[in-house]
Structures are given as C-alpha cells and as structure tokens.
Design an enzyme around this catalytic site. Sequence first.
Site, short mmCIF file in Angstrom:
data_model
loop_
_atom_site.label_atom_id
_atom_site.label_comp_id
_atom_site.label_asym_id
_atom_site.label_seq_id
_atom_site.Cartn_x
_atom_site.Cartn_y
_atom_site.Cartn_z
N GLU A 27 -5.31 -50.32 -22.84
CA GLU A 27 -3.32 -50.42 -22.83
C GLU A 27 -2.75 -48.74 -23.04
OE1 GLU A 27 -2.29 -55.20 -23.19
OE2 GLU A 27 -2.52 -53.61 -24.98
N ASP A 85 0.75 -51.54 -22.75
CA ASP A 85 1.14 -52.50 -22.81
C ASP A 85 2.49 -53.26 -21.87
OD1 ASP A 85 0.63 -55.86 -22.85
OD2 ASP A 85 2.97 -56.04 -23.77
#
Length: 242
Positions: free
Chosen positions: A119, A47
């Site tokens: 992610e 992320d």
Amino acid sequence: MSSTEELLKRLGVTIDAGTLRLALTHRSYAYENGGIPTNERLEFLGDSILGFSVTDSLYRDNPDLPEGELAKRRSAVVSTRALANIGRSLGIGEFIYLGQGEKLTEGKNKASILADTMEALIGATYVSNDIETARQLVMRLIGPLLKDAAVLGAGTDWKTSIQELAASRQLGTIHYAVEGAGPDHARTFSAVLNIGGKPYGKGTGHSKKEAEQEAAADAWRVLSGPDAADGAGKSAGSVPAK
C-alpha cells in the site's frame, strides 16, 4: 543494476529515491534509528487509492452485480492476504527496512508487513507521478485477482467460507491439525484441514492462524474445482501439494 532499480523494474514504475526509501521504511526500523519518518502515511494514502481503483473497476465491469457482491469482491482482492501474496511474488520483502527484532522473526515474510508495504508503494507511486500511474499499478497488481473465481468466491475469510461450504454439503466436522517447527524467533507452522476425517487442504505460515487460512483456501479450491462435482471423497483423496 542497483537494488532500487531492480525493485522499480519489478513494479514497472518510477519513484524518486527519497519517496521510495520512505515507502520501504517500517516503523521498527524507524524506531531503532532515532524516530525517523515511517511508511505509514504513504500506506494510508495507498490504501485509499487501492480501494478506489478496485471499486471503480468492479463497478464498471460488473453492471449487473448488486452492492453486496461488489463489496465482497473488493474485500477479497484488497485483503491483507491478497496483498501479501502479491508482495511475495514480487520479492518485496528483501527491500524493506526492518528493525533487528523484525529481522529475527522473519518480518520480511509477515503478511501484515508485506501488505502494508504494498500500500505504501502505491501511495509513493502517486506522490512521485500522478493518480493515473498509481491506478495503472494497482490494476497490474490486482487485475488478475479480479478474474480469479476462487478468490472472488470465498472472499477474505477462508475459514468461514470453507465451514459454510462443508456444512452445505454435509461433509462432516472440520478439524485443523497444526504443527510448528523451527526456533522461537523464526517459527513456521503447517496445517492440514480435515473434513469428516479426510484431508482436503494444506497450508503453511508464520502463525497458526495464517497456516489455517492457507489450508482453508486450499480446501475451498479443491471443493470448488472442476472435479468437485464428481464427489467430495474423490476430491479429498489426495491433498494438492503446495
């Protein structure tokens, strides 16, 4: 070719076997298998890499845009919806290790699970290689979205965006007609967005909210497309097939 090799081919990167398996291990699977490690730490790492890579690209490529617009564009392309769509296009769902409960409820198609796994795969790419390799992966995945005017224009909340657009054009009241189908454990929903009594967009999803967001995005593109200037009624005459 093994399934692992196929996945890495789709991603265009190399990830060592252990890290790749970890990136694909959802917490539901981990819980059912003795509490083994999940992909959540890699997701956390990915992320950050995703956010930085996109921010860096937007900053360098748009020297005249103010901070607020840069932030809006970043939010649009790193949203759960955007990442899930990328995951679906790559067929990531078939590779994720899921618990039985998630399998029964089509977890492999859920936006949140797909986005989180994307992610984690970005994080795994960094761990197995380096920051530049991970950044290049991000730009291959996200790059096309940075050039999509519709995505960048509406941002992450399509329902709010279409509401604002419809109000600015005085098109009338917005109403979502939503229907569900299928068994409880694998239910799907379809939505039609009507504005002023006319259909403008269609959407489907595994929840009412997801279907409505899809319909709002569809309608936003109709109203923002090349024919929009010819009049709202003309654009609304037929809802594009999904």
